[in-house]
Design an enzyme around this catalytic site. Structure first.
Site, PDB file in Angstrom:
ATOM      1  N   ASP A 132       0.830  -1.211   0.000  1.00  0.00           N
ATOM      2  CA  ASP A 132       0.000   0.000   0.000  1.00  0.00           C
ATOM      3  C   ASP A 132       0.865   1.262   0.000  1.00  0.00           C
ATOM      4  OD1 ASP A 132      -2.233   1.607   0.137  1.00  0.00           O
ATOM      5  OD2 ASP A 132      -2.507   1.347   2.300  1.00  0.00           O
ATOM      6  N   SER A 225      -5.195   8.288   6.365  1.00  0.00           N
ATOM      7  CA  SER A 225      -4.484   7.429   5.409  1.00  0.00           C
ATOM      8  C   SER A 225      -3.467   8.201   4.599  1.00  0.00           C
ATOM      9  CB  SER A 225      -5.469   6.819   4.403  1.00  0.00           C
ATOM     10  OG  SER A 225      -6.029   5.659   4.903  1.00  0.00           O
ATOM     11  N   GLY A 226      -2.335   7.566   4.362  1.00  0.00           N
ATOM     12  CA  GLY A 226      -1.318   8.187   3.523  1.00  0.00           C
ATOM     13  C   GLY A 226      -0.372   9.087   4.289  1.00  0.00           C
TER      14      GLY A 226
END
Ligand SMILES: *[C@@H]1O[C@H](CO)[C@@H](O)[C@H](O)[C@H]1NC(C)=O
Ligand SMILES: *[C@@H]1O[C@H](CO)[C@@H](O)[C@H](O)[C@H]1NC(C)=O
Ligand SMILES: *[C@@H]1O[C@H](CO)[C@@H](O)[C@H](O)[C@H]1NC(C)=O
Length: 304
Positions: A132, A225-226
């Site tokens: 991911d 996220s990220g």
């Protein structure tokens, strides 16, 4: 609890995976038990937004990211993927904003940049969250050093031992709201791989690591996220997934940056960033074929 989880993992892996991208229709989690971030410690933080939802500046936020070079942003691959449409977003669907702690504000020094290209591994799976990791190349980026509000951060080159205090930051869900207006930060600790494996079993794939608090109460969450997990001024992780947020015994799962450091280093958008979009895209495609990574050129929308 762990046995229940094991069952749950099989059936609800999908739920896990959706956890940390902001979805406007979603009414779940964020940075839990965080405090307001200070500019000095988060100059590398960027807000990744869907352009078409950002007419009201700040409302298009979907993910965080970390500026790791003048025009290169490290993020999670699932932030680039439109799960509803089962395809990747086009670079033109995204904008990246840096230099403002309040995502709705645009103070002096704020940089708003288009994305010229992006890279992810063709082994990324939205079902398992394998690999991911994603990189965005900015059309504008950091034009000149701006140490007051925007500065790149370095990647960790070594394994960070367990039990180290690190910081995770984002505009994701808080206890009060689906997304935070202000950038929030929280201290979490790296967790032993063995412990992480005993919790997530086969859900823990190579390139994943756990960080959080085993007693629960503090975590990253939807919309984070990220974003980077930072230890001693270096990015060691990228917010990826979790089972709920801040639940006891269920720490957050992060992309292990040192595991992917070579891949991240090798992505280069320099040659592309100054060419026309058409040329940039075909050059990217060529690069993608050569390196077994792909450059995204599909249209997409939101997850859930
Ligand atoms: C931004 O900074 C410049 C130069 O310091 C100043 O002239 C300008 O008024 C500022 N703009 C805002 C909106 O604060
Ligand atoms: C977070 O960790 C840093 C570095 O270890 C420490 O200085 C700070 O006081 C911690 N903050 C909180 C709220 O625990
Ligand atoms: C929130 O974080 C603080 C440290 O910053 C910690 O002492 C406290 O236990 C946490 N609260 C919860 C509910 O976990």
């Amino acid at each position: 609890m762990v046995h229940g989880l094991e069952l749950g993992l099989g059936c609800f892996l999908w739920l896990l995976i959706c956890c940390k991208v902001a979805a406007q229709t979603d009414t779940q989690p964020r940075i839990i038990n965080g405090s307001v971030a200070r500019v000095e410690e988060t100059r590398h933080l960027v807000s990744i937004r869907l352009r078409k939802h950002d007419n009201n500046f700040g409302s298009g936020h979907i993910c965080g990211g970390a500026l790791i070079a003048a025009n290169k942003v490290l993020t999670a691959a699932h932030c680039l993927y439109n799960n509803g449409r089962k395809r990747y977003r086009r670079p033109s669907e995204l904008i990246v904003v840096m230099g403002t702690l309040n995502r709705y504000e645009h103070p002096n020094g704020t940089i708003v940049s288009e994305v010229s290209s992006m890279a992810y591994m063709n082994t990324f799976s939205p079902d398992s969250m394998r690999d991911d990791v994603g990189v965005l190349f900015l059309r504008k980026g950091l034009i000149r050093p701006n140490p007051f509000s925007v500065a790149p951060i370095q990647l960790a080159r070594q394994v960070t031992p367990a039990g180290r205090v690190c910081q995770v930051a984002g505009w994701g869900r808080t206890e009060q709201s689906t997304l935070s207006n202000i950038l929030m930060t929280a201290n979490v600790s790296t967790i032993r791989e063995q412990t992480c494996r005993s919790i997530y079993k086969s859900g823990l794939l190579p390139g994943m690591m756990c960080a959080g608090r085993l007693q629960g109460g503090t975590d990253s969450c939807q919309g984070d996220s990220g974003g980077p997990l930072v230890h001693e001024g270096r990015v060691i992780g990228v917010v990826s997934w979790g089972y709920g947020c801040a639940e006891p015994g269920l720490p957050g799962v992060y992309v292990d940056v040192q595991y992917y450091q070579q891949w991240i280093d090798e992505r280069s958008g320099v040659a592309r960033s100054r060419t026309s979009p058409g040329l940039g895209l075909s050059f990217s495609l060529l690069l993608g074929l050569l390196t077994f990574t792909a450059t995204i050129q599909y249209s997409c929308r939101y997850k859930r």
